[in-house]
Design a protein around this motif. Structure first.
Motif, PDB file in Angstrom:
ATOM      1  N   ARG A 261     -29.040   6.955 -44.610  1.00 46.35           N
ATOM      2  CA  ARG A 261     -29.868   8.135 -44.839  1.00 46.35           C
ATOM      3  C   ARG A 261     -29.086   9.164 -45.643  1.00 46.35           C
ATOM      4  O   ARG A 261     -27.882   9.330 -45.452  1.00 46.35           O
ATOM      5  N   LEU A 262     -29.769   9.836 -46.523  1.00 47.38           N
ATOM      6  CA  LEU A 262     -29.128  10.903 -47.289  1.00 47.38           C
ATOM      7  C   LEU A 262     -29.277  12.200 -46.493  1.00 47.38           C
ATOM      8  O   LEU A 262     -30.076  13.074 -46.795  1.00 47.38           O
ATOM      9  N   ALA A 263     -28.478  12.278 -45.435  1.00 44.53           N
ATOM     10  CA  ALA A 263     -28.494  13.396 -44.500  1.00 44.53           C
ATOM     11  C   ALA A 263     -27.160  14.129 -44.585  1.00 44.53           C
ATOM     12  O   ALA A 263     -26.162  13.553 -45.013  1.00 44.53           O
ATOM     13  N   PRO A 264     -27.110  15.398 -44.169  1.00 40.52           N
ATOM     14  CA  PRO A 264     -25.874  16.177 -44.301  1.00 40.52           C
ATOM     15  C   PRO A 264     -24.644  15.517 -43.694  1.00 40.52           C
ATOM     16  O   PRO A 264     -23.573  15.506 -44.308  1.00 40.52           O
ATOM     17  N   HIS A 265     -24.782  14.927 -42.485  1.00 43.45           N
ATOM     18  CA  HIS A 265     -23.605  14.385 -41.815  1.00 43.45           C
ATOM     19  C   HIS A 265     -23.069  13.114 -42.467  1.00 43.45           C
ATOM     20  O   HIS A 265     -21.957  12.674 -42.163  1.00 43.45           O
ATOM     21  N   LYS A 266     -23.821  12.526 -43.375  1.00 41.90           N
ATOM     22  CA  LYS A 266     -23.332  11.334 -44.082  1.00 41.90           C
ATOM     23  C   LYS A 266     -22.346  11.696 -45.194  1.00 41.90           C
ATOM     24  O   LYS A 266     -21.594  10.852 -45.662  1.00 41.90           O
ATOM     25  N   HIS A 267     -22.382  12.951 -45.645  1.00 43.53           N
ATOM     26  CA  HIS A 267     -21.433  13.479 -46.635  1.00 43.53           C
ATOM     27  C   HIS A 267     -21.315  12.598 -47.888  1.00 43.53           C
ATOM     28  O   HIS A 267     -20.214  12.315 -48.364  1.00 43.53           O
ATOM     29  N   VAL A 268     -22.461  12.219 -48.419  1.00 45.38           N
ATOM     30  CA  VAL A 268     -22.456  11.459 -49.670  1.00 45.38           C
ATOM     31  C   VAL A 268     -21.909  12.321 -50.809  1.00 45.38           C
ATOM     32  O   VAL A 268     -21.359  11.804 -51.789  1.00 45.38           O
ATOM     33  N   ASN A 269     -22.025  13.634 -50.655  1.00 45.67           N
ATOM     34  CA  ASN A 269     -21.462  14.533 -51.667  1.00 45.67           C
ATOM     35  C   ASN A 269     -19.951  14.358 -51.801  1.00 45.67           C
ATOM     36  O   ASN A 269     -19.382  14.539 -52.882  1.00 45.67           O
ATOM     37  N   HIS A 270     -19.274  13.962 -50.732  1.00 48.66           N
ATOM     38  CA  HIS A 270     -17.840  13.703 -50.804  1.00 48.66           C
ATOM     39  C   HIS A 270     -17.553  12.513 -51.728  1.00 48.66           C
ATOM     40  O   HIS A 270     -16.559  12.511 -52.474  1.00 48.66           O
ATOM     41  N   LEU A 271     -18.419  11.528 -51.651  1.00 46.98           N
ATOM     42  CA  LEU A 271     -18.263  10.359 -52.531  1.00 46.98           C
ATOM     43  C   LEU A 271     -18.449  10.746 -53.995  1.00 46.98           C
ATOM     44  O   LEU A 271     -17.699  10.293 -54.873  1.00 46.98           O
ATOM     45  N   ILE A 272     -19.448  11.556 -54.256  1.00 50.47           N
ATOM     46  CA  ILE A 272     -19.701  11.983 -55.633  1.00 50.47           C
ATOM     47  C   ILE A 272     -18.538  12.822 -56.148  1.00 50.47           C
ATOM     48  O   ILE A 272     -18.121  12.692 -57.308  1.00 50.47           O
ATOM     49  N   LYS A 273     -17.959  13.642 -55.276  1.00 50.69           N
ATOM     50  CA  LYS A 273     -16.823  14.465 -55.676  1.00 50.69           C
ATOM     51  C   LYS A 273     -15.608  13.625 -56.048  1.00 50.69           C
ATOM     52  O   LYS A 273     -14.924  13.910 -57.039  1.00 50.69           O
ATOM     53  N   ILE A 274     -15.324  12.581 -55.268  1.00 48.97           N
ATOM     54  CA  ILE A 274     -14.165  11.754 -55.618  1.00 48.97           C
ATOM     55  C   ILE A 274     -14.455  10.879 -56.839  1.00 48.97           C
ATOM     56  O   ILE A 274     -13.533  10.468 -57.543  1.00 48.97           O
ATOM     57  N   MET A 275     -15.752  10.621 -57.105  1.00 48.07           N
ATOM     58  CA  MET A 275     -16.106   9.857 -58.304  1.00 48.07           C
ATOM     59  C   MET A 275     -15.684  10.612 -59.556  1.00 48.07           C
ATOM     60  O   MET A 275     -15.259  10.008 -60.554  1.00 48.07           O
ATOM     61  N   LYS A 276     -15.791  11.927 -59.517  1.00 43.83           N
ATOM     62  CA  LYS A 276     -15.390  12.738 -60.668  1.00 43.83           C
ATOM     63  C   LYS A 276     -13.929  12.508 -61.006  1.00 43.83           C
ATOM     64  O   LYS A 276     -13.552  12.382 -62.176  1.00 43.83           O
ATOM     65  N   SER A 277     -13.089  12.418 -59.974  1.00 42.25           N
ATOM     66  CA  SER A 277     -11.657  12.184 -60.174  1.00 42.25           C
ATOM     67  C   SER A 277     -11.373  10.725 -60.517  1.00 42.25           C
ATOM     68  O   SER A 277     -10.552  10.427 -61.398  1.00 42.25           O
ATOM     69  N   LEU A 278     -12.051   9.812 -59.837  1.00 40.61           N
ATOM     70  CA  LEU A 278     -11.842   8.381 -60.088  1.00 40.61           C
ATOM     71  C   LEU A 278     -12.172   8.001 -61.527  1.00 40.61           C
ATOM     72  O   LEU A 278     -11.507   7.146 -62.134  1.00 40.61           O
ATOM     73  N   LYS A 279     -13.192   8.637 -62.076  1.00 42.19           N
ATOM     74  CA  LYS A 279     -13.628   8.319 -63.437  1.00 42.19           C
ATOM     75  C   LYS A 279     -12.524   8.571 -64.467  1.00 42.19           C
ATOM     76  O   LYS A 279     -12.459   7.893 -65.500  1.00 42.19           O
ATOM     77  N   LYS A 280     -11.649   9.538 -64.198  1.00 44.18           N
ATOM     78  CA  LYS A 280     -10.563   9.849 -65.136  1.00 44.18           C
ATOM     79  C   LYS A 280      -9.588   8.684 -65.272  1.00 44.18           C
ATOM     80  O   LYS A 280      -8.988   8.487 -66.321  1.00 44.18           O
ATOM     81  N   GLU A 281      -9.446   7.912 -64.196  1.00 43.51           N
ATOM     82  CA  GLU A 281      -8.517   6.771 -64.214  1.00 43.51           C
ATOM     83  C   GLU A 281      -9.227   5.443 -64.432  1.00 43.51           C
ATOM     84  O   GLU A 281      -8.691   4.533 -65.048  1.00 43.51           O
ATOM     85  N   ILE A 282     -10.462   5.342 -63.901  1.00 42.21           N
ATOM     86  CA  ILE A 282     -11.237   4.099 -64.022  1.00 42.21           C
ATOM     87  C   ILE A 282     -12.571   4.473 -64.663  1.00 42.21           C
ATOM     88  O   ILE A 282     -13.537   4.831 -63.982  1.00 42.21           O
ATOM     89  N   ALA A 283     -12.625   4.422 -65.974  1.00 42.19           N
ATOM     90  CA  ALA A 283     -13.760   4.966 -66.727  1.00 42.19           C
ATOM     91  C   ALA A 283     -15.096   4.327 -66.358  1.00 42.19           C
ATOM     92  O   ALA A 283     -16.138   4.992 -66.374  1.00 42.19           O
TER      93      ALA A 283
END
Length: 379
Positions: free
Chosen positions: A205-227
């Motif tokens: 579920r895309l609910a607050p406690h699942k913190h999918v936003n944390h995944l999207i945030k680390i994707m921003k950083s991951l993309k710099k190393e793994i395009a």
């Protein structure tokens, strides 16, 4: 035995972990000669009655257009509908899950003198992010529901059992732990013709406690190393719009893909094609998707919350990360993306753990034994 299961929704129209659990045990109960009625909310476009693998499914109460989102009036109407149903039908045992199904089922069962089982998957750890909506009201309701004198409480992890005892003073001998399971045979039958590259999957579920936003945030950083890193987000919920906006703000439209309305085979196919499953949730009674991912022979990374710690063995079938530690979350995701050998090893270990520990046939036997024993309870 004539059994009534009361749930918010049911498969295939809603693929939540609780719904999947009830489906798996119900169909096995029917095969064992029991009669099973499932009572759940109506969903737009779904007929009032269905029979699926011998399970009698009755959709009652208000019509929900976009589950799991509901108005307060929907909950009230459903509670009234469940209460009326229980009063006008007879069962040997009633099994109801929190939250809306449980209160009317308890009152109705008490009037009918029918054994009532409460299935409580998890309890909150505090904070508004623990609830989909109406957090203050939901927290109060949880306290009331947890303390009611059910014949038995079934929960899915020792972590939740301990929370019920510690925070809500439930007597230990009234709480039974029965893990979730996985249909290994079905998952093994799903074949894929390709494996994605550098792909992370989230399911839930895309609910607050699942913190999918944390995944999207680390994707921003991951993309710099793994395009070419990709994130598949499978699910629906109140956070969908916020997550879509965050994806656009970070310029990740080519890296993040939202999927919904997948049937179970399609879901398993996407898991098998992915390189790992990540669950950055701060509230999980068990985390069924973790076991399903391991059954797909892929490793998992998850916040060490609730019953997750009973599914994931750190460094064995995946990695546990302290909740909301985004640096550690990114570190372990990156480790698996960059190390095929480690990823394969953890995925294989996970498969063996799931096959040994999370078997639906054994789980169904355990639950039937609890149903039978519950008849000894005195009101």
């Amino acid at each position: 035995m004539k059994i009534c299961i009361v749930s918010d929704f049911f498969v295939p129209h809603y693929q939540g972990g609780g719904e999947r659990r009830y489906y798996e045990i119900a169909k096995r109960m029917v095969k064992n000669g029991h009669s099973v009625d499932v009572i759940c909310m109506k969903i737009s476009g779904v007929v009032d009655f269905e029979e699926i693998e011998g399970i009698n499914i009755h959709h009652i109460g208000p019509e929900i257009k976009k589950p799991p989102e509901r108005k307060s009036s929907d909950f009230i109407k459903f509670i009234c509908s469940v209460f009326k149903w229980i009063l006008t039908h007879s069962y040997d045992v009633i099994d109801a899950q929190t939250y809306a199904p449980l209160f009317p089922s308890f009152i109705g069962a008490k009037i009918k003198k029918t054994p009532i089982i409460a299935t409580i998957h998890d309890v909150s750890t505090g904070g508004d992010d623990q609830w989909i909506q109406s957090s203050k009201t939901a927290a109060i309701v949880e306290k009331i529901l947890a303390r009611m004198p059910y014949n038995k409480i079934i929960t899915v992890s020792n972590e939740t059992k301990n929370s019920l005892i510690e925070y809500y003073r439930v007597k230990e001998d009234r709480v039974c732990v029965v893990y979730n399971g996985v249909d290994i045979k079905l998952i093994d039958s799903v074949q894929i013709d390709e494996k994605y590259k550098n792909t992370i999957i989230f399911v839930g579920r895309l609910a607050p406690h699942k913190h999918v936003n944390h995944l999207i945030k680390i994707m921003k950083s991951l993309k710099k190393e793994i395009a070419d890193v990709k994130l598949l987000i499978v699910g629906t919920g109140v956070e969908k719009d916020n997550l879509t906006v965050l994806t656009k703000n970070y310029g990740l439209q080519d890296n993040v893909k939202f999927l919904e309305n997948l049937d179970y085979i399609e879901l398993i196919t996407e898991m098998k094609k992915s390189n790992m499953l990540v669950l950055p949730s701060t509230r999980e009674g068990f985390g069924m998707v973790l076991a399903e991912a391991n059954a797909c022979k892929i490793p998992v990374v998850a916040y060490a919350s609730g019953g997750v710690v009973e599914v994931v063995k750190n460094g064995i079938n995946g990695f546990l990360v302290e909740p909301e530690d985004l640096n550690s979350l990114e570190k372990h995701v990156k480790l698996l993306l960059n190390n095929d050998f480690e990823s394969l090893k953890l995925g294989k270990n996970g498969y063996n753990i799931v096959k040994s520990n999370f078997n639906w046939d054994n789980i169904t036997k355990d639950i039937l034994n609890i149903y039978t024993d519950s008849g000894d309870f005195e009101w």
